[in-house]
Each structure stands twice: as C-alpha cells, then as structure tokens.
Motif scaffolding. Sequence first.
Motif, PDB file in Angstrom:
ATOM      1  N   ASP A   1      35.034  -4.137 -11.749  1.00 28.61           N
ATOM      2  CA  ASP A   1      34.880  -4.015 -10.295  1.00 28.61           C
ATOM      3  C   ASP A   1      33.840  -2.941  -9.994  1.00 28.61           C
ATOM      4  OD1 ASP A   1      35.157  -3.548  -7.524  1.00 28.61           O
ATOM      5  OD2 ASP A   1      37.285  -4.089  -7.562  1.00 28.61           O
ATOM      6  N   ARG A   2      32.598  -3.363  -9.860  1.00 27.82           N
ATOM      7  CA  ARG A   2      31.493  -2.436  -9.660  1.00 27.82           C
ATOM      8  C   ARG A   2      31.583  -1.720  -8.318  1.00 27.82           C
ATOM      9  NH1 ARG A   2      28.684   0.688 -12.426  1.00 27.82           N
ATOM     10  NH2 ARG A   2      29.078  -0.905 -14.015  1.00 27.82           N
TER      11      ARG A   2
ATOM     12  N   ASP B   1      41.258  -0.790 -15.159  1.00 29.58           N
ATOM     13  CA  ASP B   1      40.037  -1.548 -15.446  1.00 29.58           C
ATOM     14  C   ASP B   1      39.353  -1.004 -16.695  1.00 29.58           C
ATOM     15  OD1 ASP B   1      37.629  -2.940 -15.376  1.00 29.58           O
ATOM     16  OD2 ASP B   1      37.058  -2.284 -13.368  1.00 29.58           O
TER      17      ASP B   1
ATOM     18  N   ASP C   1      43.680   2.657  -5.697  1.00 27.10           N
ATOM     19  CA  ASP C   1      42.316   2.406  -6.170  1.00 27.10           C
ATOM     20  C   ASP C   1      42.059   3.148  -7.480  1.00 27.10           C
ATOM     21  OD1 ASP C   1      41.555   0.812  -3.991  1.00 27.10           O
ATOM     22  OD2 ASP C   1      40.890   2.552  -2.829  1.00 27.10           O
TER      23      ASP C   1
ATOM     24  N   TRP D   1      41.320   1.517 -11.084  1.00 24.03           N
ATOM     25  CA  TRP D   1      40.080   1.863 -11.787  1.00 24.03           C
ATOM     26  C   TRP D   1      40.385   2.264 -13.226  1.00 24.03           C
ATOM     27  CZ3 TRP D   1      38.448   6.951 -13.269  1.00 24.03           C
ATOM     28  CH2 TRP D   1      37.121   7.047 -13.682  1.00 24.03           C
TER      29      TRP D   1
ATOM     30  N   ARG E   1      34.239  -0.942  -6.465  1.00 23.88           N
ATOM     31  CA  ARG E   1      35.270   0.108  -6.506  1.00 23.88           C
ATOM     32  C   ARG E   1      34.788   1.289  -7.334  1.00 23.88           C
ATOM     33  NH1 ARG E   1      40.267  -2.251  -8.813  1.00 23.88           N
ATOM     34  NH2 ARG E   1      39.138  -2.024 -10.784  1.00 23.88           N
TER      35      ARG E   1
END
Length: 258
Positions: free
Chosen positions: A152-153, A234, A227, A231, A155
């Motif tokens: 997710d670039r 991810d 978030d 992250w 974020r």
Amino acid sequence: MLEFGDEEARRLDRSYATSDVVAQRAQVLDMLRLRRGERVLDVGSGPGYLLASMAEAVGPAGAVQGMDPSPAMNAIARQRCAAMLWATVGEGDACALPYPDEEFDVVVATQVYEYVPDMPAAIAEVARVLRPGGRVVVLDTDWDSLVWNVADRARHERIVAAWEEHLADARLPRRLAGLLRRGGFEVVDQRVIPLFNPRLHADTFSANIMETIAAFVPGRRGVTAQDAADWLADLRARAAEDEYLFSLNRYSISAVRT
C-alpha cells in the motif's frame, strides 16, 4: 520531536547494536582518525556506543565528553562507559554547548543535527569549542533516500510524512557541507553510508525503526493507530513472501576548523 523516555531509549539502544549501525560506527571512527590523548566531544551521545569506542581510542591520557538532552539515554551511556573514567556524560543543548572555548580537539555529532532548527548556531558552537585545526565529523540521514517495499504505497507515504514531523530538517545532508564552510570549516571528506536490509530479522536497523515509526505516527497527518498496525503487517507480509527490502542513506562529512 521524539521523546526518549526509558522505553524509547531501550529501543534505540537495540537499534544501535544492530550490524547496520555497527558498520556505520566503524565508518565514523575511521573518519574521526582519533589519536591517543585527544579531547573529544560527542554531541547527542545517545546510548554511548560511539562514546565507548572513542574512549578506547584516545585512552586514559585523553578525555571523552558525551552530551545528550535525554536523562534515559545518559543513564545507558554512563553504564556502558562506567569502566572508563576518562569518559563522562552530561546534559546540554547543541546550540549552547556548556563548555569553554577551544576545549576540544575533536567534535562528533551523529544523527543529531537533523533535529536542530538553528543549524548556523549549532555550527558556530562547534567552531567555538574546537581548537584551531580541530576536527568535526557530522552524520545525518536524508529521508528522501528511503526505499521500503510495501503493498500500500499511499498509506506508506502518509506514514513517512507523519514520521518526518519529528525532524527539523529531513534532508539536512544536502546543506551540511555549505553550512560547515560558511561556519569556518574546510570540508575534507564526504561519504554516503547506506543501511541496506534485503531481509527482515532482529539484527537489522529496519526491524527496530519500523516499531519506532509505528509508535510515533498515530494522530499525525490523519494516520490512525490501525493505519500504523496495518503498515507493520504489510512490511511483515513482504518478508513472509520473500519480497522484503529496506534501504536508507546516511551522509557523513569530516571538516577541519580553519
């Protein structure tokens, strides 16, 4: 700004023990070119790893003074250097160094000045406390050099922007040589020191800094705690799928007081 309480100080201490930062410290020591008996000031000495190495280099005929605004950091540094009585640690401000004129042969500041809003004042203080011909080595990060593989670039970019709020200048290395020259120094060496982690494991800088970032960013730039957790998940997923990659450049400059 980051507040270095006990937990944050312990996390940074772990980060400084990773092989990435050990290699960085070796480069800094090479640029310092310390000699037995020299007097050294470490501005922003943190957990004291570099302080201890410099104390070993100058020996008991020399003196090494660490300075950091964090009591938690200073406690770790004092413990690390306890056996070397010629290494001392105190609190202070980079823009108002609590030392006499021409007190030191060498000054070093690693990962400090990117937090300092008034860099001309900080450089002027280094020039003041250095003897003529004295040496300074400064190392800082340019956060535009950050490469981190994420799914997710969007974020990730929000989280990095929120992280940069803890800095006075996230791109300081671009200005450092000019600042030093204008402050009365001759720049004699400049190096790039990459922190490169093609794998994620405990002995990497990125494994530690990702936790620090995730703790700092919630509530900034619209980033939520969820978030930050997503992250982190991810990044760990990239590692599980053998697609992890982290790279960040630090820049080190050596200069002599004219």
